[in-house]
Design a protein around this motif. Structure first.
Motif, PDB file in Angstrom:
ATOM      1  N   THR A  39       0.832  -1.200   0.000  1.00  0.00           N
ATOM      2  CA  THR A  39       0.000   0.000   0.000  1.00  0.00           C
ATOM      3  C   THR A  39       0.874   1.260   0.000  1.00  0.00           C
ATOM      4  N   GLU A  40       0.300   2.356  -0.473  1.00  0.00           N
ATOM      5  CA  GLU A  40       1.028   3.627  -0.484  1.00  0.00           C
ATOM      6  C   GLU A  40       0.905   4.369   0.840  1.00  0.00           C
ATOM      7  N   ILE A  41      -0.200   4.130   1.558  1.00  0.00           N
ATOM      8  CA  ILE A  41      -0.423   4.799   2.843  1.00  0.00           C
ATOM      9  C   ILE A  41      -0.988   3.795   3.846  1.00  0.00           C
ATOM     10  N   ILE A  42      -0.841   4.119   5.126  1.00  0.00           N
ATOM     11  CA  ILE A  42      -1.444   3.304   6.179  1.00  0.00           C
ATOM     12  C   ILE A  42      -2.845   3.858   6.430  1.00  0.00           C
ATOM     13  N   GLU A  43      -3.849   3.044   6.168  1.00  0.00           N
ATOM     14  CA  GLU A  43      -5.245   3.435   6.396  1.00  0.00           C
ATOM     15  C   GLU A  43      -5.985   2.186   6.852  1.00  0.00           C
TER      16      GLU A  43
END
Length: 131
Positions: free
Chosen positions: A117-121
């Motif tokens: 993933t590109e971000i932690i969400e």
């Protein structure tokens, strides 16, 4: 009188991810309750966990752990042809590689799932109230 409420934990950094990991430690997950919705870039994990954020740690609750903006998923030692197989979640860890993250769900028996993933969400939502 005991408080009865549904928890929701939202994580968008390492601290939040570690909070979700702590709440989900030793949670049971059936293979059939692990879903990756590739088109929506969502990874879902339906788990039965101890309610560790309250005083009654022996209480079990059903929760959904949801990861968003997931570009890919890799797994090892998880038999998808055995949908009733139970796994025990040990921890959730992450590694930053260039501009991307690898979030790893580590289970017992040397099984794991890595989310790219590109971000932690991530969110942890309880599905039912404590009785």
């Amino acid at each position: 009188m005991e408080n009865k409420y549904l928890s929701k934990i939202i994580a968008n950094d390492n601290e939040g991810l570690q909070m979700i990991s702590a709440c989900c430690a030793a949670a049971e997950v059936k293979v059939k309750n692990i879903k990756y919705l590739k088109k929506n870039k969502v990874f879902l994990l339906h788990l039965r966990r101890s309610k560790v954020e309250t005083e009654n740690e022996d209480r079990k609750i059903n929760s959904i752990c949801k990861f968003e903006f997931v570009d890919g998923v890799k797994s090892k030692n998880i038999k998808q042809n055995k949908p009733e197989q139970k796994l025990k979640l040990i921890t959730i860890d992450y590694l930053k590689r260039d501009e991307n993250f690898e979030i790893t769900l580590i289970f017992d028996n040397n099984a794991y799932i890595t989310l790219l993933t590109e971000i932690i969400e991530a969110t942890l939502d309880d599905l039912d109230k404590i009785n």
